[in-house]
Design an enzyme around this catalytic site. Structure first.
Site, PDB file in Angstrom:
ATOM      1  N   HIS A 199      74.804 -13.219 -13.267  1.00 51.58           N
ATOM      2  CA  HIS A 199      76.565 -13.123 -12.390  1.00 51.58           C
ATOM      3  C   HIS A 199      76.138 -11.544 -12.037  1.00 51.58           C
ATOM      4  O   HIS A 199      77.502 -11.792 -11.445  1.00 51.58           O
ATOM      5  CB  HIS A 199      77.193 -13.626 -13.825  1.00 51.58           C
ATOM      6  CG  HIS A 199      76.833 -15.354 -13.534  1.00 51.58           C
ATOM      7  ND1 HIS A 199      77.684 -15.422 -12.576  1.00 51.58           N
ATOM      8  CD2 HIS A 199      76.667 -16.165 -14.826  1.00 51.58           C
ATOM      9  CE1 HIS A 199      77.569 -17.459 -12.376  1.00 51.58           C
ATOM     10  NE2 HIS A 199      77.643 -17.358 -14.220  1.00 51.58           N
TER      11      HIS A 199
ATOM     12  N   HIS B  19      71.505  -9.973 -23.522  1.00 48.86           N
ATOM     13  CA  HIS B  19      72.694 -10.330 -24.366  1.00 48.86           C
ATOM     14  C   HIS B  19      72.357 -11.204 -25.521  1.00 48.86           C
ATOM     15  O   HIS B  19      72.858 -11.113 -26.081  1.00 48.86           O
ATOM     16  CB  HIS B  19      74.289 -10.573 -24.292  1.00 48.86           C
ATOM     17  CG  HIS B  19      74.231 -11.339 -22.970  1.00 48.86           C
ATOM     18  ND1 HIS B  19      73.677 -11.975 -21.673  1.00 48.86           N
ATOM     19  CD2 HIS B  19      74.977 -12.964 -23.415  1.00 48.86           C
ATOM     20  CE1 HIS B  19      73.971 -13.487 -21.311  1.00 48.86           C
ATOM     21  NE2 HIS B  19      74.193 -13.742 -22.555  1.00 48.86           N
TER      22      HIS B  19
HETATM   23  N1  NAD Z   1      81.398 -18.903 -22.188  1.00 46.95           N
HETATM   24  C1  NAD Z   1      80.573 -18.791 -22.444  1.00 46.95           C
HETATM   25  O1  NAD Z   1      80.347 -18.077 -23.735  1.00 46.95           O
HETATM   26  C2  NAD Z   1      78.775 -18.223 -22.076  1.00 46.95           C
HETATM   27  C3  NAD Z   1      77.787 -17.713 -22.766  1.00 46.95           C
HETATM   28  C4  NAD Z   1      76.965 -18.431 -21.805  1.00 46.95           C
HETATM   29  C5  NAD Z   1      76.465 -18.724 -20.536  1.00 46.95           C
HETATM   30  N2  NAD Z   1      77.600 -18.620 -20.367  1.00 46.95           N
HETATM   31  C6  NAD Z   1      77.300 -19.520 -18.603  1.00 46.95           C
HETATM   32  O2  NAD Z   1      77.251 -20.625 -18.665  1.00 46.95           O
HETATM   33  C7  NAD Z   1      76.776 -21.150 -17.825  1.00 46.95           C
HETATM   34  C8  NAD Z   1      75.559 -21.820 -17.931  1.00 46.95           C
HETATM   35  O3  NAD Z   1      74.100 -21.279 -17.922  1.00 46.95           O
HETATM   36  P1  NAD Z   1      72.651 -21.638 -18.695  1.00 46.95           P
HETATM   37  O4  NAD Z   1      72.629 -19.962 -18.858  1.00 46.95           O
HETATM   38  O5  NAD Z   1      72.744 -22.469 -19.033  1.00 46.95           O
HETATM   39  O6  NAD Z   1      71.958 -21.767 -16.565  1.00 46.95           O
HETATM   40  P2  NAD Z   1      70.961 -22.373 -16.341  1.00 46.95           P
HETATM   41  O7  NAD Z   1      70.772 -21.642 -14.974  1.00 46.95           O
HETATM   42  O8  NAD Z   1      70.141 -22.613 -17.085  1.00 46.95           O
HETATM   43  O9  NAD Z   1      71.620 -23.489 -16.582  1.00 46.95           O
HETATM   44  C9  NAD Z   1      72.509 -24.844 -15.473  1.00 46.95           C
HETATM   45  C10 NAD Z   1      71.898 -25.691 -15.514  1.00 46.95           C
HETATM   46  O10 NAD Z   1      72.582 -26.312 -14.124  1.00 46.95           O
HETATM   47  C11 NAD Z   1      72.410 -27.046 -13.305  1.00 46.95           C
HETATM   48  N3  NAD Z   1      73.606 -27.449 -12.217  1.00 46.95           N
HETATM   49  C12 NAD Z   1      73.254 -26.491 -11.064  1.00 46.95           C
HETATM   50  N4  NAD Z   1      74.627 -26.839 -10.453  1.00 46.95           N
HETATM   51  C13 NAD Z   1      74.622 -28.165 -10.949  1.00 46.95           C
HETATM   52  C14 NAD Z   1      75.459 -29.401 -10.341  1.00 46.95           C
HETATM   53  N5  NAD Z   1      76.416 -29.192  -9.559  1.00 46.95           N
HETATM   54  N6  NAD Z   1      75.642 -30.717 -11.266  1.00 46.95           N
HETATM   55  C15 NAD Z   1      75.153 -30.759 -12.913  1.00 46.95           C
HETATM   56  N7  NAD Z   1      73.913 -29.747 -12.785  1.00 46.95           N
HETATM   57  C16 NAD Z   1      73.714 -28.764 -12.201  1.00 46.95           C
HETATM   58  C17 NAD Z   1      71.120 -26.276 -13.151  1.00 46.95           C
HETATM   59  O11 NAD Z   1      69.799 -27.476 -12.318  1.00 46.95           O
HETATM   60  C18 NAD Z   1      70.658 -25.955 -14.358  1.00 46.95           C
HETATM   61  O12 NAD Z   1      69.623 -27.002 -15.037  1.00 46.95           O
HETATM   62  C19 NAD Z   1      76.489 -19.622 -16.560  1.00 46.95           C
HETATM   63  O13 NAD Z   1      77.601 -19.552 -16.256  1.00 46.95           O
HETATM   64  C20 NAD Z   1      76.762 -18.768 -17.535  1.00 46.95           C
HETATM   65  O14 NAD Z   1      77.085 -17.688 -16.912  1.00 46.95           O
HETATM   66  C21 NAD Z   1      79.095 -18.954 -20.608  1.00 46.95           C
HETATM   67 ZN    ZN Z   2      74.041 -15.833 -22.323  1.00 46.36          ZN
END
Ligand code: NAD
Ligand code: ZN
Ligand code: ZN
Length: 374
Positions: A45, A71
């Protein structure tokens, strides 16, 4: 000391792996030699400009760059600065992207994930200098995409030295955030119907959390077939390729009542996803937003009449709504006891120099989680 680190110099450019100068740990700081770093979507991001603010001329008004990314990570303490009491040389540690000071109002009321020191991490004084003399910030005050990092002791959690450090790295963000999305934030009860939208590195652990909390129906939604199949090996009872496909399924499975909880863990939570995701939530149910989106995204689709009249809840989530100092060791104990599966989450290992390939694989849907092995 000299070390090697992956820097995002500017939005929309590739990670650049280069030699940098890392300053010695100051008071309260710790030098860590990293063993593994996880390729979480959040660092991307930063690189994709989602945490930057545009100016009126189409330029950049605020940028977190240049920044050493990373991180999610684990390693061994090599040196400590003055006054460090929470860890010692030789300790195995997990990074914690939200620090836990222990004394601010959130920390002292059992909500360490909201620690007031969290906001300091993105604006902390840089500890890294690039070869051309530029001061470089570090992601969440950590910067695990480097052979070594200097961090505040509050950003580290000591873990047992018998745990594999690749697993410890995953727990530091993906597992704690995903598992906690289900167990702490969605407050899932035995018998519940739960939908996890996006089963990548974070969502797959929300599936594990939903299972641990006793959910009866766990619907994993992801367009990537490999992810759907993998989700079934860790607790998903049904799968769907899209929210549109999942919606009638959820309706059937819940005898028309809708899901108790829907957890949004897609890579980018664009505004258009909210109304269809909330559409799967039943009366009195909860939509948990775990995914990040553009920092200036202020508008989402949402039927406000339904929100009020079905008394639904939209809840944010940072770090799984838990307490890093308690939850990271607790998740490792669950792993050790076979209650959650972590080794299997690592699809592929990369060297630091292969970081751009690792992230390309993440975007292409090839990895549940990729890790950098140092
Ligand atoms: N809130 C927090 O504390 C926190 C912490 C870590 C990560 N995040 C966020 O969580 C999110 C996921 O991170 P990640 O590392 O698992 O990413 P990732 O890319 O490993 O996983 C995302 C998944 O979503 C799927 N996807 C994409 N569009 C979709 C849709 N429309 N419908 C269904 N599935 C869909 C993808 O195929 C993928 O498998 C990111 O936005 C990340 O920045 C938030
Ligand atoms: Zn993370
Ligand atoms: Zn605190």
């Amino acid at each position: 000391m000299k070390t090697r680190a992956a820097i995002c110099w500017e939005e929309h450019t590739e990670w650049s792996v280069e030699e940098v100068e890392l300053r010695d740990p100051g008071p309260g700081e710790v030098l860590v030699k990293l063993a593994y770093a996880g390729l979480c979507h959040s660092d991307e991001h930063v690189r994709l400009g989602d945490l930057s603010l545009p100016d009126e001329m189409g330029g950049v008004a605020f940028s977190p760059c240049p920044m050493v990314g990373g991180h999610e990570g684990a390693g061994v303490v090599q040196a400590v600065g003055e006054g460090v009491t929470k860890v010692a040389v030789g300790d195995h540690v997990s990074a914690s992207f939200i620090p836990s000071c222990g004394v601010c109002p959130p920390c002292s009321s059992g909500r360490q994930n909201l620690c007031d020191r969290g906001s300091e991490t993105m604006s902390a004084e840089p500890r890294i200098t690039a070869a051309d003399g530029t001061q470089v910030k570090s992601m969440a005050g950590l910067g695990t995409f480097a052979e070594h990092m200097v961090v505040d002791q509050d950003s580290l959690v000591k873990v047992g030295d018998w745990y594999p450090l690749d697993v410890v790295a995953l727990v530091s963000c993906g597992v704690a955030t995903g598992y906690g999305s289900a167990v702490n934030v969605a407050d899932i009860r035995p018998g519940d119907t739960v939908v996890i939208v996006g089963v990548g590195g974070i969502g797959i652990n929300a599936v594990q959390g939903a299972k641990a909390a006793g959910a009866t129906q766990i619907i994993a939604v992801d367009p990537v077939e490999m992810k759907r199949e993998f989700a079934q090996t860790v607790g998903a009872t049904e799968t769907a390729a899209s929210i549109e496909e999942a919606t009638p399924m959820v309706n059937d499975l819940s005898w028309g009542r809708g899901a108790n909880a829907v957890i949004l863990t897609v890579g980018d939570a664009t505004g258009d996803l909210f109304a269809p995701a909330m559409g799967m939530v039943g009366k009195g149910g909860t939509l948990v937003l775990t995914s990040l989106s553009h920092i200036a995204q202020n508008e989402i689709s949402l039927n406000t009449f339904d929100l009020a009249m079905s008394q639904k809840t939209l809840k944010g989530n940072v770090f799984g709504g838990g307490n890093p100092r308690n939850d990271i060791p607790a998740l490792l104990r669950q792993y050790e006891a076979g209650q959650i599966r972590l080794d299997e989450l690592i699809t592929k290992r990369y060297t630091l120099d292969e970081i751009n390939e690792g992230y390309a694989d993440m975007h292409a849907g090839k990895n549940v989680r990729g890790v950098i092995a140092f």
